[in-house]
Design a protein around this motif. Sequence first.
Motif, PDB file in Angstrom:
ATOM      1  N   LEU A  69     -27.054   4.065 -22.802  1.00 41.95           N
ATOM      2  CA  LEU A  69     -26.542   3.863 -21.445  1.00 41.95           C
ATOM      3  C   LEU A  69     -26.049   5.209 -20.908  1.00 41.95           C
ATOM      4  O   LEU A  69     -24.860   5.515 -20.901  1.00 41.95           O
ATOM      5  N   GLN A  70     -26.984   6.011 -20.462  1.00 40.73           N
ATOM      6  CA  GLN A  70     -26.675   7.356 -20.001  1.00 40.73           C
ATOM      7  C   GLN A  70     -26.218   7.332 -18.547  1.00 40.73           C
ATOM      8  O   GLN A  70     -26.799   6.646 -17.710  1.00 40.73           O
ATOM      9  N   TRP A  71     -25.162   8.069 -18.241  1.00 44.33           N
ATOM     10  CA  TRP A  71     -24.615   8.106 -16.899  1.00 44.33           C
ATOM     11  C   TRP A  71     -25.068   9.361 -16.171  1.00 44.33           C
ATOM     12  O   TRP A  71     -25.599  10.311 -16.765  1.00 44.33           O
ATOM     13  N   ASP A  72     -24.832   9.382 -14.870  1.00 44.72           N
ATOM     14  CA  ASP A  72     -25.213  10.518 -14.025  1.00 44.72           C
ATOM     15  C   ASP A  72     -23.962  11.299 -13.628  1.00 44.72           C
ATOM     16  O   ASP A  72     -22.953  10.706 -13.225  1.00 44.72           O
ATOM     17  N   GLY A  73     -24.040  12.620 -13.733  1.00 43.52           N
ATOM     18  CA  GLY A  73     -22.929  13.460 -13.305  1.00 43.52           C
ATOM     19  C   GLY A  73     -21.774  13.455 -14.291  1.00 43.52           C
ATOM     20  O   GLY A  73     -21.821  12.807 -15.339  1.00 43.52           O
ATOM     21  N   PRO A  74     -20.703  14.165 -13.959  1.00 44.02           N
ATOM     22  CA  PRO A  74     -19.547  14.246 -14.862  1.00 44.02           C
ATOM     23  C   PRO A  74     -18.760  12.943 -14.892  1.00 44.02           C
ATOM     24  O   PRO A  74     -18.780  12.167 -13.937  1.00 44.02           O
ATOM     25  N   VAL A  75     -18.050  12.732 -15.992  1.00 48.07           N
ATOM     26  CA  VAL A  75     -17.158  11.578 -16.116  1.00 48.07           C
ATOM     27  C   VAL A  75     -15.909  11.841 -15.281  1.00 48.07           C
ATOM     28  O   VAL A  75     -15.328  12.927 -15.339  1.00 48.07           O
ATOM     29  N   LEU A  76     -15.502  10.864 -14.494  1.00 44.50           N
ATOM     30  CA  LEU A  76     -14.312  10.994 -13.656  1.00 44.50           C
ATOM     31  C   LEU A  76     -13.121  10.333 -14.351  1.00 44.50           C
ATOM     32  O   LEU A  76     -13.252   9.235 -14.891  1.00 44.50           O
ATOM     33  N   TYR A  77     -11.972  11.002 -14.329  1.00 38.96           N
ATOM     34  CA  TYR A  77     -10.739  10.459 -14.920  1.00 38.96           C
ATOM     35  C   TYR A  77      -9.722  10.239 -13.811  1.00 38.96           C
ATOM     36  O   TYR A  77      -9.367  11.172 -13.078  1.00 38.96           O
ATOM     37  N   GLN A  78      -9.228   9.008 -13.687  1.00 40.06           N
ATOM     38  CA  GLN A  78      -8.280   8.711 -12.619  1.00 40.06           C
ATOM     39  C   GLN A  78      -7.005   9.545 -12.719  1.00 40.06           C
ATOM     40  O   GLN A  78      -6.401   9.874 -11.694  1.00 40.06           O
ATOM     41  N   SER A  79      -6.591   9.874 -13.920  1.00 37.52           N
ATOM     42  CA  SER A  79      -5.349  10.634 -14.094  1.00 37.52           C
ATOM     43  C   SER A  79      -5.415  12.011 -13.451  1.00 37.52           C
ATOM     44  O   SER A  79      -4.368  12.646 -13.251  1.00 37.52           O
ATOM     45  N   ALA A  80      -6.622  12.464 -13.103  1.00 34.85           N
ATOM     46  CA  ALA A  80      -6.774  13.770 -12.457  1.00 34.85           C
ATOM     47  C   ALA A  80      -6.920  13.642 -10.941  1.00 34.85           C
ATOM     48  O   ALA A  80      -7.200  14.633 -10.257  1.00 34.85           O
ATOM     49  N   ARG A  81      -6.702  12.437 -10.411  1.00 39.44           N
ATOM     50  CA  ARG A  81      -6.987  12.199  -8.990  1.00 39.44           C
ATOM     51  C   ARG A  81      -5.748  11.666  -8.237  1.00 39.44           C
ATOM     52  O   ARG A  81      -5.882  10.992  -7.220  1.00 39.44           O
ATOM     53  N   LEU A  82      -4.570  11.975  -8.722  1.00 36.27           N
ATOM     54  CA  LEU A  82      -3.363  11.397  -8.152  1.00 36.27           C
ATOM     55  C   LEU A  82      -3.151  11.761  -6.683  1.00 36.27           C
ATOM     56  O   LEU A  82      -2.614  10.960  -5.909  1.00 36.27           O
ATOM     57  N   GLU A  83      -3.585  12.945  -6.284  1.00 34.97           N
ATOM     58  CA  GLU A  83      -3.403  13.358  -4.892  1.00 34.97           C
ATOM     59  C   GLU A  83      -4.170  12.452  -3.943  1.00 34.97           C
ATOM     60  O   GLU A  83      -3.714  12.177  -2.820  1.00 34.97           O
ATOM     61  N   LEU A  84      -5.335  11.983  -4.351  1.00 38.60           N
ATOM     62  CA  LEU A  84      -6.115  11.079  -3.508  1.00 38.60           C
ATOM     63  C   LEU A  84      -5.370   9.766  -3.289  1.00 38.60           C
ATOM     64  O   LEU A  84      -5.367   9.202  -2.192  1.00 38.60           O
ATOM     65  N   TYR A  85      -4.725   9.262  -4.346  1.00 36.86           N
ATOM     66  CA  TYR A  85      -3.988   8.004  -4.225  1.00 36.86           C
ATOM     67  C   TYR A  85      -2.738   8.190  -3.367  1.00 36.86           C
ATOM     68  O   TYR A  85      -2.375   7.294  -2.592  1.00 36.86           O
TER      69      TYR A  85
END
Length: 300
Positions: A69-85
């Motif tokens: 089950l290969q994914w596309d692009g980099p893996v995203l981690y929510q802990s690195a996206r706090l500014e968006l929230y």
Amino acid sequence: MLRVPYVGRFAPSPTGPLHFGSLVAALASWLDARHCGGRWLLRMEDLDQPRVMPAAADTILRQLEACALQWDGPVLYQSARLELYRAALEKLRARSYPCACTRKELEDSSLAIDGARIYPGTCRTGLTPGKSRRAGRTAFAVRLRTGADPIRFVDRVQGAIEQCVERDVGDFVLRRADGVFAYQLAVVVDDAAQGVTDVVRGADLLDSTARQIHLQRLLGIATPRYLHVPVATNAAGEKLSKQTCATDARPEDLPRALRFLGMDVPAEALRMQPRELLDWASKHWNAARIPRDRTIALEG
């Protein structure tokens, strides 16, 4: 009208290895994306750090790779996206309010559609004097003020769904008292930021969808298509999890997972390697054959 290219995603919480139930959700999402010639993104929902297990994210990545089950692009981690929230929460300032209610104070509230407690609106018009006096030493949660208008959508498997969020859930949390952004807010922000067009996931999240659509409308972002597959349970009807001693998912589970999703797996497919099996499955994928049950108990 030109349709936006398909973008799907799988978003596990790294609280432990994938089990059969989470493999089913990943497989359904991957197959739907690949059958449509789309992209499949991977996101780790690791906001609730006390629940995150060390190395669980790496274990999940290895399991997905072993199952082809290969994914596309980099893996995203929510802990690195706090500014968006934080930015999204600021946009919702006029529709939200601080809440100082404790779990104990809500114990007598009615049960919501998902088994949580329906918020009775105690702090909706402002903190009571007693709660206000705690401001210097108590962090507040932030809740979204909901409305009485029903949310309607059509799930590709479960059919037409209608829910009144105010009645069935109540004003729900956007940021917890400990400062952790709530799942409902984070998932909406992330799906929009990643351009997700199709959400394929377990039916245990079906009752969260109306809340997410409500947030999408308030934030002015597009609503993706939804497809909720049955949740695998044990013989006692309990959802598979670490607490119910679910075993780790393995490549050998793929044929069983395909059958769980309504596919007829021929004998020769059982002898295929994972990549070859998934190539066959993506060509023969038909979401209309997925059972409409919300849960299915595993045999044996």
